[in-house]
Structures are given as C-alpha cells and as structure tokens.
Design an enzyme around this catalytic site. Structure first.
Site, PDB file in Angstrom:
ATOM      1  N   TYR A 137     -31.484  23.099   4.808  1.00  0.00           N
ATOM      2  CA  TYR A 137     -31.745  21.941   4.028  1.00  0.00           C
ATOM      3  C   TYR A 137     -32.683  21.121   5.183  1.00  0.00           C
ATOM      4  O   TYR A 137     -32.883  19.882   5.117  1.00  0.00           O
ATOM      5  CB  TYR A 137     -30.493  21.015   3.402  1.00  0.00           C
ATOM      6  CG  TYR A 137     -30.451  21.414   2.204  1.00  0.00           C
ATOM      7  CD1 TYR A 137     -30.874  20.843   0.928  1.00  0.00           C
ATOM      8  CD2 TYR A 137     -29.570  22.455   1.819  1.00  0.00           C
ATOM      9  CE1 TYR A 137     -30.663  21.282  -0.157  1.00  0.00           C
ATOM     10  CE2 TYR A 137     -29.373  23.025   0.671  1.00  0.00           C
ATOM     11  CZ  TYR A 137     -29.988  22.271  -0.446  1.00  0.00           C
ATOM     12  OH  TYR A 137     -29.666  22.652  -1.572  1.00  0.00           O
ATOM     13  N   GLY A 250     -31.284  25.937  -7.913  1.00  0.00           N
ATOM     14  CA  GLY A 250     -31.424  26.908  -6.651  1.00  0.00           C
ATOM     15  C   GLY A 250     -30.356  27.228  -5.997  1.00  0.00           C
ATOM     16  O   GLY A 250     -30.039  28.537  -5.668  1.00  0.00           O
ATOM     17  N   ASP A 251     -29.396  26.217  -5.770  1.00  0.00           N
ATOM     18  CA  ASP A 251     -28.118  26.580  -4.908  1.00  0.00           C
ATOM     19  C   ASP A 251     -27.232  27.660  -5.936  1.00  0.00           C
ATOM     20  O   ASP A 251     -26.507  28.515  -5.341  1.00  0.00           O
ATOM     21  CB  ASP A 251     -27.359  25.218  -4.859  1.00  0.00           C
ATOM     22  CG  ASP A 251     -28.204  24.609  -3.920  1.00  0.00           C
ATOM     23  OD1 ASP A 251     -28.716  24.685  -3.007  1.00  0.00           O
ATOM     24  OD2 ASP A 251     -27.941  23.120  -4.079  1.00  0.00           O
ATOM     25  N   ARG A 252     -27.197  27.495  -7.240  1.00  0.00           N
ATOM     26  CA  ARG A 252     -26.479  28.368  -8.035  1.00  0.00           C
ATOM     27  C   ARG A 252     -26.928  29.518  -7.985  1.00  0.00           C
ATOM     28  O   ARG A 252     -26.272  30.495  -8.055  1.00  0.00           O
ATOM     29  CB  ARG A 252     -26.343  27.676  -9.482  1.00  0.00           C
ATOM     30  CG  ARG A 252     -25.352  28.494 -10.486  1.00  0.00           C
ATOM     31  CD  ARG A 252     -24.096  28.248 -10.051  1.00  0.00           C
ATOM     32  NE  ARG A 252     -23.110  28.664 -10.857  1.00  0.00           N
ATOM     33  CZ  ARG A 252     -22.638  29.973 -10.683  1.00  0.00           C
ATOM     34  NH1 ARG A 252     -22.889  30.645  -9.565  1.00  0.00           N
ATOM     35  NH2 ARG A 252     -21.648  30.523 -11.480  1.00  0.00           N
ATOM     36  N   SER A 255     -26.305  31.249  -4.504  1.00  0.00           N
ATOM     37  CA  SER A 255     -24.881  31.754  -4.550  1.00  0.00           C
ATOM     38  C   SER A 255     -24.430  32.856  -5.289  1.00  0.00           C
ATOM     39  O   SER A 255     -23.873  33.925  -4.846  1.00  0.00           O
ATOM     40  CB  SER A 255     -23.910  30.422  -4.724  1.00  0.00           C
ATOM     41  OG  SER A 255     -24.072  30.447  -6.108  1.00  0.00           O
TER      42      SER A 255
END
Length: 455
Positions: A137, A250-252, A255
């Site tokens: 980040y 995007g994080d999902r 991961s």
C-alpha cells in the site's frame, strides 16, 4: 493451510447514518451518524478475509506508536501478527456514508514515510507459510532490502502473489503472480487505451519488466486478464453483480488467488476462482458486510458469486424493482430466452428460481432432468438478462419466493395468473403476478423428443 500476508496496514473508519437535510452553513448534506465501524485496512484487511474464510492467517507488518495504532492492533485480534516499528504515524482513512452511499473520505497520516526496518522475527515468519500475499500500500515496507531478500528465498517453494501499488516498490523478480488493476497497469507502463486490449498490452510490458511468472490484470466487472510467458493472454469472466462500493474487491481477488495457487490450481483456473470470489464478496455487501453473521436462508446456487438474495436486497435498498420468475429450464431454448428477456424489462433485476434436480424428478419423472442443476444454473446465469439464480428443492417455489419477496413474479403466457398458487403469496406484500408472451412452438419436451430421434 497457512497464508501469510506481508504489507502495510492502515485503520479504516466508516461513519454511517441518514442525510435528510442540508447544512445551513453551506449546500452540503448533514449526515446524522448512528454507526461508527472500524476495521484493519490494507494488508490487515487481506489477513482478516483469509481468517474469515477459515484459513490460518498470519500478518507481517509495521505499526506506529500513536493512539490509532492501538485501535488498529485491536482490530487485528485473532490474527497472528509479527511486527516492527514503522517510524511514522498510523494512516487513517475515514469514509462518511449516507444511506449506504459514500459521501466523502478524508485521510490522516498518509504522507510518505521512511522505509521501515524489519526484525528477525518478521523475516523468520516467512519460512512457515504455505503461500504469501504481498499487499503493498505504498508505505515503504516492501522496499526493505532484507524483506525482499527473504521473500526471494521463498520463490519456487510456495506461491507468492504480489498486489502492487503505484507508490510502492517494484515486485521482486520471479514471483508467481502480480495483480494490478487496469488503472494501475496502465499507470505503471504508460500504455493508453481501455478494456482487454490495453490490459494485454500493459501485461506484456510488465511481464518483461518485472520478470514474474504471470501478470493478472483485474478488470472489475469484466473479470481479469491472465498473461504468462509463452501463452496467449486469457480473459477469465466474472459473474455480474451490483456493487455500490468496490472497496476491498482487489484484496479479495489477491487473497483468493493465493489460496487457489497453494491448492495446486494453474494460474488461469486460480484467477477464475478469484474473480468469482471477488464478485461474491461484492454481491454480499462488500467490506461493510464482511463481519455480518451469515443469514439463515435457503440453499444458494452452487456457482460462486451469484448471491440471489443479496442482489434482491441491494436492488430493493436502491429503490429498484425486483423481478423473479421460476421453472425447470431443463433444456434452455429460444422460448426461454425471449421470456426471460421480457421479464427483465419489467424491473431492475431478474432472479430465476430454479427447480433442483430432485424437484424436477418429482414433477417430471425419473428420466428428467436431462441437464443437472449446476449446468442449468450456469447457462441461465450466462444470459445477459439474468442477474442471479436461486435453486430450490421444493416442488413449488413458494418458499423461495417468500424469501426473495419480489415486486413482480413472472410466468409464461400459458398460465392464468389467478391459477398460480404463488399469486396470492406475492400479493400479500403488495407484489404483482404477471405473464409475458409464451412461444408455443418452442418447448423442452419437443426439443428432447427431437434430440432422441437423432440419438
């Protein structure tokens, strides 16, 4: 399976309420805040997603020494955190929402920090992971040379997925997959354009520059583009879902990609699973619904990402009209497509209540269905006019309808509305039952008979 997340953390705060008036000082809405929700953002959100999915989740990161850092640590309770000092204030991002819609966001402590040091424990934590997600980040952690060397030592042993940031460090060469979104990919490369052609061009540049095994460019509702050395770019589709706030998608994706790579899937299959997981995440309400308990609802479609009940809820909350229809749809033909398209034009979403295999057998005999429920559901979901599919086991759809509470229930024109048992149920909450034109020349029975003649 232990998935380790490496990267920068921040504190996300949501202030939510209603906005029914304007300020007397300026023409801006006044939000009467009634809910304050805090959560770990950045790499912390990725770690929490993995934990909620039932994986052993670890986090390697750095913290500030201010009050916000204490709040952030509390939001990471239950996750194994290995950390060092950041030497900078904790970044805090506060979003104000009115009736579920974002109004404004303001950031604190987000000035560019120095590159933090890494402790020996932070570096050692990488050795026990089954997969690693680097969630950059832009706060400097991924530029630490000791951390980069430790990550490089894991390459070839386990999958390493790198989610880059425009203000962050370049991924280390040889990582399994890099996951920029389209905007980031274009910014990294200077490629101009839109859509899959621009994504393919940018991915080709990034493959050569970053020397990763694959680049997966996420394309929002269009899915993702997978590029790897020696193969043509492949586009993997995503289920169509309404999404008022794409935060966290995007994080999902990153991961889920790491989990599926660790499970042995090839990168294209892992990307397809990740696209479906991201769509399902958004359909369920996104970040705001992440920590909500699972509802006690009827069995859902076994195709990830198509959450019929949540689509109905979100459409209704947005003031839209929910349309539903039902049937066996054993062999989907032109008559079905025309009827469904006509139904979709009556409202803002169309949900198909689909008889399960056991339900079809009770209605039509042991020789039916010809196609299994998952295939029937997938074909229906592929139609542009269908927003979601809900499978039900009962002989009639009343229970599923009661859960969906559609504004309009649609049947083909070979029915009289007053003869349908569900018509009275739908009218009980003010809904209407209507019919749309039926095409008698098309039917599953006739199509099945024709297929039987040709073997």
């Amino acid at each position: 399976m232990k998935i380790l997340v490496v990267g920068d953390v921040l504190l996300d705060t949501d202030l939510s309420g209603d906005a029914g008036r304007l300020s007397p000082d300026a023409p801006v809405p006044v939000v009467d805040v009634d809910v304050v929700q805090r959560r770990a953002g950045g790499a912390g959100l990725v770690a929490r997603m993995l934990q909620i999915d039932g994986h052993e989740s670890g986090l390697v990161t750095v913290f500030g020494s201010d009050d916000a850092a204490g709040l952030l640590r509390a939001e990471l309770d239950g996750i194994t955190v290995t950390s060092g000092p950041s030497g900078a204030p904790t970044p805090v991002k506060t979003r104000v929402r009115a009736a579920g819609h974002p109004v404004v966001r303001f950031d604190e402590g987000c000035a560019k920090p120095p590159v933090p040091e890494c402790t020996a424990d932070m570096l050692a934590a990488l050795e026990s992971a089954d997969a690693i997600v680097v969630a950059d980040y832009g706060r400097g952690l991924t530029a630490n040379p000791d951390l980069r060397a430790a990550l490089a030592r894991q390459l070839g042993r386990i999958p390493v997925v790198w989610d880059p940031h425009p203000a962050g460090a370049d991924p280390i060469p040889g990582v399994t997959a890099i996951t920029p979104n389209l905007g980031e990919a274009l910014r990294f490369t200077g490629v101009e354009g839109t859509g899959t052609q621009a994504a393919a061009s940018a991915a080709e540049v990034l493959l050569a520059r970053w020397k990763s095994r694959a680049v997966v460019v996420t394309l929002g509702e269009q899915g993702a583009l997978v590029a790897a050395h020696g193969t043509l770019p492949q586009v993997v589709p995503a289920p169509r879902v309404p999404a008022a706030d794409p935060c966290g998608a995007g994080d999902r994706f990153a991961s889920s990609l790491a989990v599926n790579l660790a499970a042995g899937l090839a990168v294209d299959a892992a990307a397809q699973a990740a696209a479906e997981a991201a769509a399902s995440f958004l359909a369920a309400g996104g970040v705001s619904a992440l920590f909500a308990p699972p509802p006690d609802e009827p069995r859902e479609l076994n195709v990830p990402g198509l959450d019929a009940l949540n689509i109905a809820r979100r459409t209704r909350e947005a003031g839209g009209t929910v349309v539903a229809t039902g049937g066996c749809f054993d062999l989907i033909h032109a008559g079905h497509a025309r009827t469904l398209a006509a139904a979709r034009r009556l409202g803002d979403c169309l949900i198909v209540c689909l008889n399960s295999d056991s339900s079809v057998r009770r209605l039509k005999g042991d020789s039916r269905p010809i196609m299994g429920e998952e295939d029937r559901a997938e074909l229906l979901a592929a139609l542009e006019c269908v927003d979601a599919v809900l499978v039900f086991d009962e002989s009639t759809p009343e229970e599923a309808i009661a859960r969906l509470r559609p504004d309009i229930w649609v049947k083909g024109g070979d029915y009289a509305a007053e003869d349908l048992p569900e018509a009275k149920l739908v009218s009980s909450w003010g809904g209407r039952t209507v019919t749309v034109p039926y095409i008698p020349a098309r039917s599953t029975t006739k199509l099945a008979a024709a297929l039987a003649k040709v073997g």
